[in-house]
Design a protein around this motif. Structure first.
Motif, PDB file in Angstrom:
ATOM      1  N   HIS A 135      -0.115  54.886  44.847  1.00 14.85           N
ATOM      2  CA  HIS A 135       1.244  54.480  44.471  1.00 14.85           C
ATOM      3  C   HIS A 135       2.103  54.391  45.735  1.00 14.85           C
ATOM      4  N   ARG A 136       2.972  53.393  45.757  1.00 15.73           N
ATOM      5  CA  ARG A 136       3.917  53.234  46.865  1.00 15.73           C
ATOM      6  C   ARG A 136       5.289  52.996  46.269  1.00 15.73           C
TER       7      ARG A 136
ATOM      8  N   VAL B 105      14.443  63.931  40.460  1.00 18.24           N
ATOM      9  CA  VAL B 105      13.361  62.967  40.249  1.00 18.24           C
ATOM     10  C   VAL B 105      12.729  62.635  41.592  1.00 18.24           C
ATOM     11  N   GLY B 106      11.398  62.724  41.641  1.00 11.48           N
ATOM     12  CA  GLY B 106      10.641  62.400  42.832  1.00 11.48           C
ATOM     13  C   GLY B 106       9.788  61.171  42.620  1.00 11.48           C
ATOM     14  N   ILE B 107       8.805  60.991  43.477  1.00  9.45           N
ATOM     15  CA  ILE B 107       7.935  59.823  43.419  1.00  9.45           C
ATOM     16  C   ILE B 107       7.224  59.754  42.066  1.00  9.45           C
ATOM     17  N   GLY B 108       7.144  58.564  41.534  1.00 10.38           N
ATOM     18  CA  GLY B 108       6.471  58.342  40.260  1.00 10.38           C
ATOM     19  C   GLY B 108       7.202  58.928  39.071  1.00 10.38           C
ATOM     20  N   GLY B 109       8.457  59.327  39.257  1.00 11.77           N
ATOM     21  CA  GLY B 109       9.235  59.885  38.159  1.00 11.77           C
ATOM     22  C   GLY B 109       8.975  61.360  37.890  1.00 11.77           C
ATOM     23  N   ALA B 110       8.152  62.006  38.701  1.00 11.54           N
ATOM     24  CA  ALA B 110       7.877  63.438  38.517  1.00 11.54           C
ATOM     25  C   ALA B 110       9.155  64.233  38.747  1.00 11.54           C
ATOM     26  N   ARG B 111       9.248  65.390  38.107  1.00 11.70           N
ATOM     27  CA  ARG B 111      10.352  66.315  38.360  1.00 11.70           C
ATOM     28  C   ARG B 111       9.944  67.204  39.522  1.00 11.70           C
ATOM     29  N   VAL B 112      10.813  67.319  40.528  1.00 11.57           N
ATOM     30  CA  VAL B 112      10.488  68.075  41.737  1.00 11.57           C
ATOM     31  C   VAL B 112      11.652  68.980  42.137  1.00 11.57           C
TER      32      VAL B 112
ATOM     33  N   LEU C 144       7.822  72.062  44.401  1.00 13.12           N
ATOM     34  CA  LEU C 144       7.260  72.261  43.062  1.00 13.12           C
ATOM     35  C   LEU C 144       7.286  70.909  42.368  1.00 13.12           C
ATOM     36  N   VAL C 145       6.203  70.560  41.695  1.00  3.92           N
ATOM     37  CA  VAL C 145       6.082  69.250  41.050  1.00  3.92           C
ATOM     38  C   VAL C 145       5.650  69.432  39.598  1.00  3.92           C
ATOM     39  N   GLU C 146       6.437  68.874  38.690  1.00  3.07           N
ATOM     40  CA  GLU C 146       6.043  68.782  37.289  1.00  3.07           C
ATOM     41  C   GLU C 146       5.807  67.300  37.010  1.00  3.07           C
ATOM     42  N   PRO C 147       4.536  66.919  36.878  1.00  2.35           N
ATOM     43  CA  PRO C 147       4.244  65.489  36.672  1.00  2.35           C
ATOM     44  C   PRO C 147       4.725  65.005  35.309  1.00  2.35           C
ATOM     45  N   ILE C 148       4.882  63.707  35.204  1.00  2.00           N
ATOM     46  CA  ILE C 148       5.225  63.100  33.913  1.00  2.00           C
ATOM     47  C   ILE C 148       4.022  63.246  33.008  1.00  2.00           C
ATOM     48  N   HIS C 149       4.285  63.628  31.779  1.00  3.94           N
ATOM     49  CA  HIS C 149       3.163  63.818  30.834  1.00  3.94           C
ATOM     50  C   HIS C 149       2.946  62.607  29.993  1.00  3.94           C
TER      51      HIS C 149
END
Length: 134
Positions: free
Chosen positions: A32-33, A107-114, A129-134
């Protein structure tokens, strides 16, 4: 608390040059970019096993990564740990007295919560800390 290392962040001055090394020579596939305006970077995620290497090019010299490059040069910028519940992880870090850069997730890269922990509280290592999108 943490499920795994999500990614290692590497500050670079030139993404194309870095992709030559990481993509062509190390043979890491680009996943992803994205330009993340809120963090002042153009970022590329490269796959390695279940984790990633995140190449970070600053959008300008006054951004956090731009200042990092000016003072330290290219190299390891941060380590990111994946968590299923970033709010609980932040509460835990706060309860043990660790200094937070982010009091609440962004919001971080790819919409993850950081959210970031201050390197003064984490042995000199900027920690994300990264909580990916589920």
């Amino acid at each position: 608390m943490f499920d795994r290392i999500d990614h290692i962040g590497v500050a670079v001055e030139d993404l194309d040059e870095a992709l030559e090394l990481y993509g062509r020579h190390y043979q890491l596939a680009e996943r992803h970019r994205e330009v993340v305006e809120a963090q002042g970077v153009e970022a590329v995620l490269l796959d390695i096993g279940e984790g990633h290497v995140e190449l970070l090019k600053p959008l300008g010299p006054d951004t956090a990564v731009g200042k990092f490059l000016a003072s330290r040069g290219p190299g390891l910028h941060h380590v990111a740990y994946q968590t299923a519940d970033i709010e609980a992880a932040l509460d835990r870090m706060r309860s043990v007295g660790l200094e937070l850069v982010d009091q609440t997730p962004r919001v971080g890269i790819g919409g993850a919560r950081v959210a970031f922990l201050h390197p003064k509280a984490t042995g000199g290592v900027l920690t994300e800390l990264v909580e990916p999108i589920h």
